[in-house]
Design an enzyme around this catalytic site. Structure first.
Site, PDB file in Angstrom:
ATOM      1  N   ASP A  37     -28.709  28.830 -66.239  1.00 54.54           N
ATOM      2  CA  ASP A  37     -28.584  29.845 -67.287  1.00 54.54           C
ATOM      3  C   ASP A  37     -29.594  30.963 -67.071  1.00 54.54           C
ATOM      4  O   ASP A  37     -30.808  30.735 -67.121  1.00 54.54           O
ATOM      5  CB  ASP A  37     -28.818  29.214 -68.661  1.00 54.54           C
ATOM      6  CG  ASP A  37     -27.677  28.315 -69.089  1.00 54.54           C
ATOM      7  OD1 ASP A  37     -26.533  28.802 -69.128  1.00 54.54           O
ATOM      8  OD2 ASP A  37     -27.923  27.135 -69.384  1.00 54.54           O
ATOM      9  N   HIS A  68     -24.749  31.136 -64.650  1.00 51.07           N
ATOM     10  CA  HIS A  68     -24.182  31.723 -65.868  1.00 51.07           C
ATOM     11  C   HIS A  68     -25.086  32.874 -66.306  1.00 51.07           C
ATOM     12  O   HIS A  68     -26.189  32.661 -66.803  1.00 51.07           O
ATOM     13  CB  HIS A  68     -24.099  30.636 -66.955  1.00 51.07           C
ATOM     14  CG  HIS A  68     -23.557  31.103 -68.259  1.00 51.07           C
ATOM     15  ND1 HIS A  68     -23.612  30.326 -69.395  1.00 51.07           N
ATOM     16  CD2 HIS A  68     -22.949  32.270 -68.633  1.00 51.07           C
ATOM     17  CE1 HIS A  68     -23.062  30.986 -70.397  1.00 51.07           C
ATOM     18  NE2 HIS A  68     -22.666  32.167 -69.961  1.00 51.07           N
ATOM     19  N   ASP A 177     -19.173  25.158 -72.482  1.00 53.77           N
ATOM     20  CA  ASP A 177     -20.634  25.185 -72.467  1.00 53.77           C
ATOM     21  C   ASP A 177     -21.142  25.245 -73.891  1.00 53.77           C
ATOM     22  O   ASP A 177     -20.878  26.210 -74.610  1.00 53.77           O
ATOM     23  CB  ASP A 177     -21.103  26.421 -71.678  1.00 53.77           C
ATOM     24  CG  ASP A 177     -22.624  26.502 -71.555  1.00 53.77           C
ATOM     25  OD1 ASP A 177     -23.316  25.612 -72.065  1.00 53.77           O
ATOM     26  OD2 ASP A 177     -23.098  27.466 -70.943  1.00 53.77           O
TER      27      ASP A 177
END
Length: 226
Positions: A37, A68, A177
C-alpha cells in the site's frame, strides 16, 4: 459462476516495519502476491511507503508485488513501480483522468495494470474499461487505513463486476481489499472475488504463513464446496 483459483495477498501495511524484510519472508512460502500500500497523505489521509522502499524490498523476496497506489497523479509515479519490478500496479480511478492510457503505459513497462474503485465510487461507469486491465480492485472499506471493519453491501460491486467479466469473457482478476478475515473471505468469494488482500488477519496471527493457507482454503471452499 466460474471463478479462478483464489489468490491471497498479505498486506505489509499490517506488518512490523521495524523488521519488514523478515515479515515478508514469513509469508514467502504461502502468499501468492505481496500487497504493498502506497499512500501519499493527499489522495488519502495517511502516509506510508514510496518507491525507494519498494525498490529495496524487491531484492528481499521472490513474491510478486501487488502495488496499490492510493496517491494523486498516478500517471507520474505508477510506471516507476513497474520499472522497479512490481508484478501488478493498481491505481485509483478517482485519481486518474485517463485510466486506459495509464494501463497501456504500465503494460508497456512490463507490469499488469489494475484499476481500484473506492468505497463511495459507483462501479458501473468503469466496467467498460475492464478489457484494458488485468485486475479490478474493489475496496470493501474506505481507502486510507488498515484495520477497518468490512462493509458487506460493497460486495454488490463485486457481483456486478463478476457478471460483467463472465459475460464479456474477460481475463480480469477481481480483488477485494479491506476487512478480509477468516469470517469475511467466504462472503467475498461467494460474491465473485478471486483475489483477497489480508492485513491484520495475516500479520496478527501467530503463524502468518498458516493464516494465508487457511484464508485461501476458506475462499476455495466457499466457491467449490471442497
Amino acid at each position: 459462476m466460474t471463478v479462478p483459483p483464489p489468490i491471497v495477498a498479505p498486506s505489509i501495511l499490517a506488518a512490523d516495519f521495524a523488521r519488514l524484510a523478515d515479515e515478508v519472508r514469513a509469508v514467502e512460502d504461502a502468499a501468492d502476491w505481496l500487497h504493498v500500500d502506497v499512500m501519499d497523505n493527499h489522495f488519502v489521509p495517511n502516509l506510508t511507503i514510496g518507491l525507494p522502499v519498494v525498490q529495496s524490498l524487491r531484492g528481499a523476496t521472490t513474491i510478486p508485488f501487488d502495488v496499490h497506489l492510493m496517491i494523486e497523479d498516478p500517471r507520474r509515479w505508477a510506471p516507476g513501480y513497474a520499472d522497479a519490478g512490481a508484478y501488478n500496479v493498481t491505481f485509483h480511478a478517482e485519481a486518474c483522468d485517463d485510466p486506459v492510457a495509464l494501463a497501456k503505459d504500465l503494460r508497456s513497462a512490463g507490469a499488469k495494470a489494475g484499476l481500484a474503485i473506492d468505497r463511495d465510487t459507483p462501479i458501473e461507469s468503469y466496467l467498460e474499461l475492464l478489457p484494458s486491465f488485468d485486475t479490478l480492485l474493489i475496496m470493501t472499506i474506505k481507502a486510507g487505513f488498515g484495520g477497518q471493519r468490512f462493509i458487506p453491501h460493497l460486495l454488490d460491486k463485486v457481483r456486478a463486476a463478476r457478471r460483467h467479466v463472465e459475460t464479456g469473457h474477460l481475463d480480469v482478476r477481481i480483488e477485494v481489499d479491506g476487512g478480509i478475515t477468516a469470517d469475511t473471505i467466504a462472503q467475498a468469494a461467494e460474491a465473485g472475488a478471486d483475489a483477497f488482500v489480508a492485513g491484520t488477519a495475516v500479520y496478527g496471527a501467530d503463524d502468518p504463513a498458516e493464516a494465508v493457507r487457511k484464508l485461501r482454503a476458506r475462499a476455495e471452499h466457499a466457491v467449490t464446496g471442497a
